[in-house]
Write a protein that holds these residues in place. Sequence first.
Motif, short mmCIF file in Angstrom:
data_model
loop_
_atom_site.label_atom_id
_atom_site.label_comp_id
_atom_site.label_asym_id
_atom_site.label_seq_id
_atom_site.Cartn_x
_atom_site.Cartn_y
_atom_site.Cartn_z
N PRO A 90 -20.47 -5.48 -25.77
CA PRO A 90 -19.47 -6.57 -26.41
C PRO A 90 -18.34 -6.96 -26.99
CG PRO A 90 -21.63 -6.24 -27.84
CD PRO A 90 -21.52 -4.71 -26.48
N VAL A 91 -17.48 -7.80 -26.11
CA VAL A 91 -16.73 -7.94 -26.78
C VAL A 91 -15.91 -9.28 -27.04
CG1 VAL A 91 -15.63 -6.12 -25.22
CG2 VAL A 91 -15.40 -8.34 -24.10
N SER A 92 -14.27 -9.07 -27.71
CA SER A 92 -14.79 -10.54 -28.38
C SER A 92 -13.67 -11.43 -26.93
CB SER A 92 -13.32 -10.58 -29.34
OG SER A 92 -14.26 -10.02 -30.31
N PHE A 93 -13.85 -12.61 -27.01
CA PHE A 93 -13.41 -13.87 -25.99
C PHE A 93 -11.86 -14.65 -26.65
CE2 PHE A 93 -16.99 -11.96 -24.01
CZ PHE A 93 -16.12 -10.85 -23.09
N GLN A 94 -11.86 -14.46 -28.06
CA GLN A 94 -11.15 -16.13 -28.68
C GLN A 94 -9.47 -15.11 -28.43
OE1 GLN A 94 -13.90 -14.75 -30.33
NE2 GLN A 94 -14.62 -16.29 -29.11
N ASP A 95 -8.96 -15.93 -28.46
CA ASP A 95 -6.99 -15.18 -28.58
C ASP A 95 -6.76 -15.84 -28.80
OD1 ASP A 95 -7.49 -13.33 -26.10
OD2 ASP A 95 -7.13 -14.68 -24.74
N TYR A 96 -6.41 -15.41 -30.80
CA TYR A 96 -5.55 -16.35 -31.88
C TYR A 96 -3.85 -16.20 -32.08
CZ TYR A 96 -10.23 -15.96 -33.80
OH TYR A 96 -11.84 -16.20 -33.36
N TYR A 97 -3.53 -17.56 -31.64
CA TYR A 97 -1.86 -17.06 -31.95
C TYR A 97 -1.02 -17.88 -32.66
CZ TYR A 97 -1.96 -16.69 -26.51
OH TYR A 97 -2.60 -16.80 -25.43
N PHE A 98 0.00 -17.02 -33.65
CA PHE A 98 -0.09 -17.98 -34.49
C PHE A 98 1.71 -18.34 -34.64
CE2 PHE A 98 2.02 -16.46 -39.11
CZ PHE A 98 2.08 -17.40 -39.74
N PHE A 99 2.48 -19.21 -34.55
CA PHE A 99 4.15 -19.48 -34.86
C PHE A 99 4.27 -19.93 -35.76
CE2 PHE A 99 1.93 -19.85 -30.20
CZ PHE A 99 3.09 -18.84 -29.63
N VAL A 100 5.02 -19.22 -36.30
CA VAL A 100 6.20 -18.81 -37.76
C VAL A 100 6.94 -20.40 -38.09
CG1 VAL A 100 6.98 -18.34 -39.52
CG2 VAL A 100 5.63 -16.36 -38.48
N LYS A 101 7.64 -20.71 -37.68
CA LYS A 101 8.62 -21.84 -37.88
C LYS A 101 7.77 -22.66 -37.60
CE LYS A 101 13.00 -23.51 -36.16
NZ LYS A 101 13.54 -23.41 -35.23
N GLU A 102 7.04 -23.20 -36.58
CA GLU A 102 5.90 -24.29 -36.08
C GLU A 102 4.86 -24.91 -37.51
OE1 GLU A 102 8.52 -22.91 -32.88
OE2 GLU A 102 6.89 -22.28 -33.83
N ASN A 103 4.69 -23.67 -37.84
CA ASN A 103 3.49 -23.63 -39.03
C ASN A 103 1.83 -24.14 -38.37
OD1 ASN A 103 1.86 -23.40 -41.45
ND2 ASN A 103 2.06 -25.05 -42.17
N LEU A 104 1.73 -23.47 -36.50
CA LEU A 104 0.68 -23.73 -36.17
C LEU A 104 0.30 -22.35 -35.36
CD1 LEU A 104 2.92 -26.31 -33.25
CD2 LEU A 104 1.05 -26.51 -35.85
N PHE A 105 -2.01 -22.59 -35.39
CA PHE A 105 -2.28 -21.90 -34.88
C PHE A 105 -3.12 -22.17 -33.64
CE2 PHE A 105 -6.04 -19.25 -35.16
CZ PHE A 105 -5.45 -18.09 -35.67
N PHE A 106 -3.51 -21.35 -32.36
CA PHE A 106 -3.98 -21.74 -31.50
C PHE A 106 -5.15 -21.18 -31.78
CE2 PHE A 106 0.10 -23.75 -31.25
CZ PHE A 106 0.09 -24.98 -30.74
N ILE A 107 -6.27 -21.35 -30.99
CA ILE A 107 -7.33 -20.45 -30.61
C ILE A 107 -7.51 -20.72 -29.19
CG2 ILE A 107 -9.51 -19.66 -30.63
CD1 ILE A 107 -9.37 -20.64 -33.41
N LYS A 108 -7.50 -20.26 -28.26
CA LYS A 108 -7.49 -19.69 -26.91
C LYS A 108 -9.37 -19.24 -26.21
CE LYS A 108 -6.28 -17.43 -23.25
NZ LYS A 108 -7.07 -17.12 -23.12
N GLU A 109 -9.76 -20.15 -25.86
CA GLU A 109 -11.74 -19.19 -25.05
C GLU A 109 -11.93 -20.21 -24.31
OE1 GLU A 109 -15.99 -18.16 -27.17
OE2 GLU A 109 -14.14 -19.45 -28.34
N LYS A 110 -12.10 -19.16 -23.04
CA LYS A 110 -12.72 -19.69 -21.77
C LYS A 110 -14.50 -19.56 -22.42
CE LYS A 110 -13.06 -18.46 -16.72
NZ LYS A 110 -12.90 -18.07 -15.89
N ILE A 111 -14.71 -20.77 -21.82
CA ILE A 111 -16.04 -21.65 -22.30
C ILE A 111 -16.39 -21.52 -21.12
CG2 ILE A 111 -17.63 -22.87 -23.60
CD1 ILE A 111 -15.98 -22.81 -25.77
N TYR A 112 -16.42 -21.86 -19.36
CA TYR A 112 -16.01 -22.21 -18.15
C TYR A 112 -14.77 -22.63 -18.10
CZ TYR A 112 -17.55 -24.74 -14.29
OH TYR A 112 -17.58 -25.05 -12.76
N ASN A 113 -14.15 -23.44 -18.70
CA ASN A 113 -12.99 -23.88 -18.79
C ASN A 113 -12.48 -23.01 -20.03
OD1 ASN A 113 -13.01 -25.42 -15.95
ND2 ASN A 113 -14.05 -26.78 -18.16
N GLU A 114 -11.17 -22.71 -19.53
CA GLU A 114 -10.27 -21.93 -21.01
C GLU A 114 -9.86 -23.23 -21.37
OE1 GLU A 114 -6.66 -19.68 -19.05
OE2 GLU A 114 -8.78 -17.63 -19.92
#
Length: 277
Positions: A90-114
């Motif tokens: 088993p492996v993890s399918f989530q990718d976590y993006y962090f942008f310091v200046k913008e103070n934004l956080f994103f989670i990417k995952e393929k659940i049929y669509n990305e």
Amino acid sequence: MKTSLMTGLCFALSLQAFAQNPDQALARVKYSFVHVKDTTQKNNPYTENMLLVIGKNASVYTSLDRLNRKLVDDGKAKPEPTAPNAPFKPVSFQDYYFFVKENLFFIKEKIYNEYLAEENAPKINWTTTKDTASFSGIACKKATAYFKGRNWIAWYAPELPFQSGPWKLNGLPGLIVEAYDDKQQVQFHFAGMDKVTEANTNSDSFFYEKDIKLPKDAKRTDMKEYNRIKEFSVKDPIGFASAMTGTDRKNIRMGVSMTGIAGPTVTNNPIELPEKK
């Protein structure tokens, strides 16, 4: 080797203007992830090799095991001779993006669509201490915090002035090198770091390119919608597949998952626990 790596990274940081999106990748950090997902099986924790790609302003955290598996599947790398069952691990399918200046956080995952779900970066109220330690020759300081239902201990490196870390852990004045909760049920162990160079930058994988950037083709959404989609896919996988493909439910055939495990693994101890009120 450690001294030259530090010098090179600090030199790159001093020359680079405050980054915009996309951000230049400066280093890749490896972690060994250990998680007691099932508290009735404490001696058999889940393990996975993870990767954090860091720049001055941005970072992305992903599964190194998943990346390596894809490179093998695409014929761009050879399988590890010591891991005959690797395709079924088993492996993890989530990718976590962090942008310091913008103070934004994103989670990417393929659940049929990305899907790419956006939220404000989680605020962690760290308390720094005078404790020090060294990990692979990297001098670190200790910090503690209550976050996502757990009491965290983190070791960060002031000489590596990145505000990122593994998973959702961030916000310290230095790269988070090691982290674990006070019960040692979730652990991130430092497993090495490489400076990004032209020699180790290529297009074989999105995560080995020269820049850290959000994927262009993922469907943008918010966390509420992302969680709704994810919950639907887990609770009613046949109904979800029917909704996504337009195929009648009775014609849906669910096979073995790409992790090699039919159905979800036992998890009574997720990383994120209910917050104390």
